[in-house]
Design an enzyme around this catalytic site. Structure first.
Site, PDB file in Angstrom:
ATOM      1  N   TYR A  40      60.270  14.933  25.323  1.00 18.76           N
ATOM      2  CA  TYR A  40      59.193  15.618  26.060  1.00 18.76           C
ATOM      3  C   TYR A  40      59.890  17.191  26.197  1.00 18.76           C
ATOM      4  O   TYR A  40      59.220  17.829  26.724  1.00 18.76           O
ATOM      5  CB  TYR A  40      58.890  14.946  27.244  1.00 18.76           C
ATOM      6  CG  TYR A  40      58.013  13.646  27.168  1.00 18.76           C
ATOM      7  CD1 TYR A  40      56.752  13.754  26.786  1.00 18.76           C
ATOM      8  CD2 TYR A  40      58.542  12.548  27.241  1.00 18.76           C
ATOM      9  CE1 TYR A  40      56.255  12.610  26.327  1.00 18.76           C
ATOM     10  CE2 TYR A  40      57.969  11.303  27.297  1.00 18.76           C
ATOM     11  CZ  TYR A  40      56.660  11.515  26.641  1.00 18.76           C
ATOM     12  OH  TYR A  40      56.176  10.291  26.580  1.00 18.76           O
TER      13      TYR A  40
ATOM     14  N   ASP B 119      52.510  23.266  34.841  1.00 19.34           N
ATOM     15  CA  ASP B 119      51.863  23.877  33.949  1.00 19.34           C
ATOM     16  C   ASP B 119      50.305  23.967  34.263  1.00 19.34           C
ATOM     17  O   ASP B 119      49.756  23.059  35.045  1.00 19.34           O
ATOM     18  CB  ASP B 119      51.886  22.842  32.546  1.00 19.34           C
ATOM     19  CG  ASP B 119      51.177  21.454  32.569  1.00 19.34           C
ATOM     20  OD1 ASP B 119      51.800  20.749  33.423  1.00 19.34           O
ATOM     21  OD2 ASP B 119      50.435  21.118  31.770  1.00 19.34           O
TER      22      ASP B 119
ATOM     23  N   ASN C  54      52.968  11.740  36.276  1.00 17.01           N
ATOM     24  CA  ASN C  54      52.018  11.267  36.816  1.00 17.01           C
ATOM     25  C   ASN C  54      52.311  10.522  38.188  1.00 17.01           C
ATOM     26  O   ASN C  54      51.426  10.258  38.944  1.00 17.01           O
ATOM     27  CB  ASN C  54      50.945  10.263  36.183  1.00 17.01           C
ATOM     28  CG  ASN C  54      50.388  11.196  34.873  1.00 17.01           C
ATOM     29  OD1 ASN C  54      50.592  12.238  34.701  1.00 17.01           O
ATOM     30  ND2 ASN C  54      49.814  10.374  34.031  1.00 17.01           N
TER      31      ASN C  54
ATOM     32  N   ASN D 148      47.248  15.706  36.839  1.00 15.83           N
ATOM     33  CA  ASN D 148      47.595  14.316  37.496  1.00 15.83           C
ATOM     34  C   ASN D 148      49.255  14.430  38.269  1.00 15.83           C
ATOM     35  O   ASN D 148      49.187  13.425  39.036  1.00 15.83           O
ATOM     36  CB  ASN D 148      47.736  13.452  36.393  1.00 15.83           C
ATOM     37  CG  ASN D 148      46.404  12.977  35.795  1.00 15.83           C
ATOM     38  OD1 ASN D 148      45.363  12.937  36.524  1.00 15.83           O
ATOM     39  ND2 ASN D 148      46.492  12.576  34.430  1.00 15.83           N
TER      40      ASN D 148
ATOM     41  N   HIS E  30      53.740  20.396  28.880  1.00 22.60           N
ATOM     42  CA  HIS E  30      53.567  19.632  30.168  1.00 22.60           C
ATOM     43  C   HIS E  30      55.248  19.890  31.033  1.00 22.60           C
ATOM     44  O   HIS E  30      55.344  19.660  31.927  1.00 22.60           O
ATOM     45  CB  HIS E  30      53.692  18.208  30.047  1.00 22.60           C
ATOM     46  CG  HIS E  30      52.615  17.631  30.910  1.00 22.60           C
ATOM     47  ND1 HIS E  30      51.626  18.334  31.643  1.00 22.60           N
ATOM     48  CD2 HIS E  30      52.370  16.363  31.088  1.00 22.60           C
ATOM     49  CE1 HIS E  30      50.771  17.589  32.247  1.00 22.60           C
ATOM     50  NE2 HIS E  30      51.348  16.331  31.936  1.00 22.60           N
TER      51      HIS E  30
END
Length: 188
Positions: free
Chosen positions: A14, A91, A66, A112, A19
């Site tokens: 990631y 973000d 999340n 989230n 994100h």
């Protein structure tokens, strides 16, 4: 004391995704302040330092986006930091790339990570720096978009956004959120 938490997802998979702009801002801020964000506790990478005489904890929760609230709540409880002194950097797909929006409270707005933080802190009244990553293309899935990387053409723009967001976090600590909002919430 302030907790400044940048949201993102752990693991190399990631890195540098839309994100993970919160992690990028924390790295930029840590470099500016000479703070090492390497201590693993509260399900996050943390580092302690000072901004103009005020103690700060820089944090990159490792719970995945999340579940960010679990880590932030653990830190807030441990350090006895009120939600009004928690700054969350994340973000925002509703802002143009590189645009900042600073708020002292508000809803999750469909994010989230923020939704989980609101749930765990039991309030919407915590500070936020939202970093624009641009609107997703209509034909694209939201998850694919936010987990995608910026095109090379936007790298310089986003690097400046990370610098601006780091400056905004410092200003929120030294001069207050209202001053930071007045300075950084202008449209580019």
């Amino acid at each position: 004391m302030y907790i400044i938490a940048g949201l993102g997802n752990p693991t190399r998979e990631y890195e540098k995704t839309r994100h993970n702009v919160g992690f990028e801002v924390i790295d930029t801020l840590a470099d500016r302040l000479g703070i090492r964000v390497t201590e693993k506790k509260h399900r996050a990478y943390c580092g302690q330092g000072m901004i103009d005489g005020e103690k700060v904890i820089l944090s990159k929760p490792q719970t995945f986006m999340n579940l960010s609230g679990e880590s932030i709540r653990s830190m807030a409880d441990f350090y006895k930091v009120e939600p009004e002194k928690v700054i969350v950097i994340c973000d925002d797909i509703n802002l143009a790339e590189g645009q900042l929006r600073i708020r002292t409270k508000g809803s999750a707005g469909g994010h989230n990570g923020l939704k989980n933080i609101i749930s765990h802190l039991g309030t919407q009244e915590f500070l936020r720096i939202r970093v624009g990553v641009g609107e997703k293309p209509k034909e694209m899935d939201l998850a694919d978009y936010v987990l995608g990387r910026f095109p090379k053409a936007q790298a310089e723009l986003m690097a400046q956004a990370y610098e601006d967001a780091a400056k905004a976090a410092v200003m929120m600590v030294t001069d207050g959120a209202d001053m930071a909002m007045n300075y950084f919430n202008r449209k580019k």
